[in-house]
Design an enzyme around this catalytic site. Sequence first.
Site, PDB file in Angstrom:
ATOM      1  N   HIS A 121     127.042 -23.120 -15.857  1.00 54.94           N
ATOM      2  CA  HIS A 121     128.255 -23.460 -15.809  1.00 54.94           C
ATOM      3  C   HIS A 121     128.501 -25.189 -16.013  1.00 54.94           C
ATOM      4  CE1 HIS A 121     132.159 -24.388 -13.802  1.00 54.94           C
ATOM      5  NE2 HIS A 121     132.601 -22.956 -13.765  1.00 54.94           N
ATOM      6  N   GLN A 201     128.088 -18.170  -8.287  1.00 53.04           N
ATOM      7  CA  GLN A 201     128.121 -16.735  -8.434  1.00 53.04           C
ATOM      8  C   GLN A 201     127.106 -15.561  -7.791  1.00 53.04           C
ATOM      9  OE1 GLN A 201     130.461 -15.462 -10.643  1.00 53.04           O
ATOM     10  NE2 GLN A 201     131.232 -17.540 -10.744  1.00 53.04           N
ATOM     11  N   LYS A 224     134.662 -17.697  -3.813  1.00 50.81           N
ATOM     12  CA  LYS A 224     134.024 -16.600  -4.222  1.00 50.81           C
ATOM     13  C   LYS A 224     133.581 -15.463  -3.188  1.00 50.81           C
ATOM     14  CE  LYS A 224     133.196 -19.248  -8.275  1.00 50.81           C
ATOM     15  NZ  LYS A 224     134.156 -19.113  -9.331  1.00 50.81           N
ATOM     16  N   CYS A 362     133.838 -21.635 -18.911  1.00 51.54           N
ATOM     17  CA  CYS A 362     132.901 -22.858 -18.374  1.00 51.54           C
ATOM     18  C   CYS A 362     131.403 -22.979 -18.804  1.00 51.54           C
ATOM     19  CB  CYS A 362     133.431 -23.360 -16.997  1.00 51.54           C
ATOM     20  SG  CYS A 362     134.977 -23.688 -16.651  1.00 51.54           S
TER      21      CYS A 362
END
Length: 404
Positions: A121, A201, A224, A362
């Site tokens: 990212h 993530q 997240k 991104c």
Amino acid sequence: MIDVQKIRQDFPILQRQVNGKPLVYFDNAATSQTPQVVINTIVDYYTNYNANIHRGVHSLSQEATDAYELARHKVQTHFNAKHAHEVILTSGTTHSINIVATGFTSLLQKGDEIIVSAMEHHSNIVPWQMLCERTGAVLKVIPMNQEGTLIMEEYDTLLSNKTKLVFVNHVSNALGTINPIREIIKKAHALDAAVLIDGAQASPHIKADVQELDVDFYVVSAHKLCGPTGVGMLYGKESWLNKLPPYQGGGEMIDQVTFEKTTYAGLPHKFEAGTPNICGGIAFGAALDYMNNIGFDAIAAYEAELLEYATQKLLKIDGLKIYGTAQEKTAVISFNIGTIHPYDIGTIVDKLGIAVRTGHHCAQPIMDFYKIPGTVRASFAFYNTKEEIDLMIDALQKAAMMLG
């Protein structure tokens, strides 16, 4: 076993409609939705004990401080940090990475080398480029292959006695690939290099044990993980956090201040200048409680079912190509349909109530690698269903017919 219909009742937003259609929310890799228990925690804070923390002797301040520090302990327990003071509460993953990148300015010399991967990212690329500009260090990149996995043989050749830092995401936000971080960490440590893992993530799908991984720094964002935006974690080994200088000056991060000299507070306050996102930190703890009550093994098993089901359904659409076909993946699928621009697909399926992400996510270097402008990304969570995937497939087929 997950009772998905029961879980869906915990999320008020899943009951709403978008453009006259039931909401199908497949943008979980960007931000997860928030269960009512976390919303209630936020409301309770502002309703009953809103006050600044650590510095007050009155009852509200004590209550807020206790709740905030309890949340820190919940984060410590979840990620199995050795000490609570190794958990720095930040505004999110980007803030956490920048604390480390800025701190290493005084620890690197010209000609030192730092390594990132090709699937990072932007928040795990740009701060290191800025660090190289400040210090004269050299940035090197672990390449990836067409399947969307890192070429580990190339990592071996990049490592040297000049390597001081290695930064890799645990899971690619654009492709869903789970990277071999244990191997990456072990090989870097053999050369006394520090390792930062971007867990933003991974954290909704994988319960990382920072002691078992032996990682030096691990960073995540609460949003997240069914938590609020604007709060996250920097885990750092105590020895490393003590080496890094403070990131910001201000209240809370000091021990003694005079006009002649200031001394700094110990961990974790050294890195927590100013009034923090108190409510966000407390809600972060509530979100971790919620997800742990469901169980990360159960979450992973159910999301693997969704990933397999969606992959097979998508591949039946004419001209559809999936980017990121690693054996080890989380529930993320990036794809394009023929030469149709992903933005156009995303716009049409939104009219049908389907929320997907489009663009470069991104992660422009990944898109450049595949020579594409971007992808459509569908990312699933434990509150999604196979019926919702069927609705997405129907919407995609309609979009392909209209735009093809």
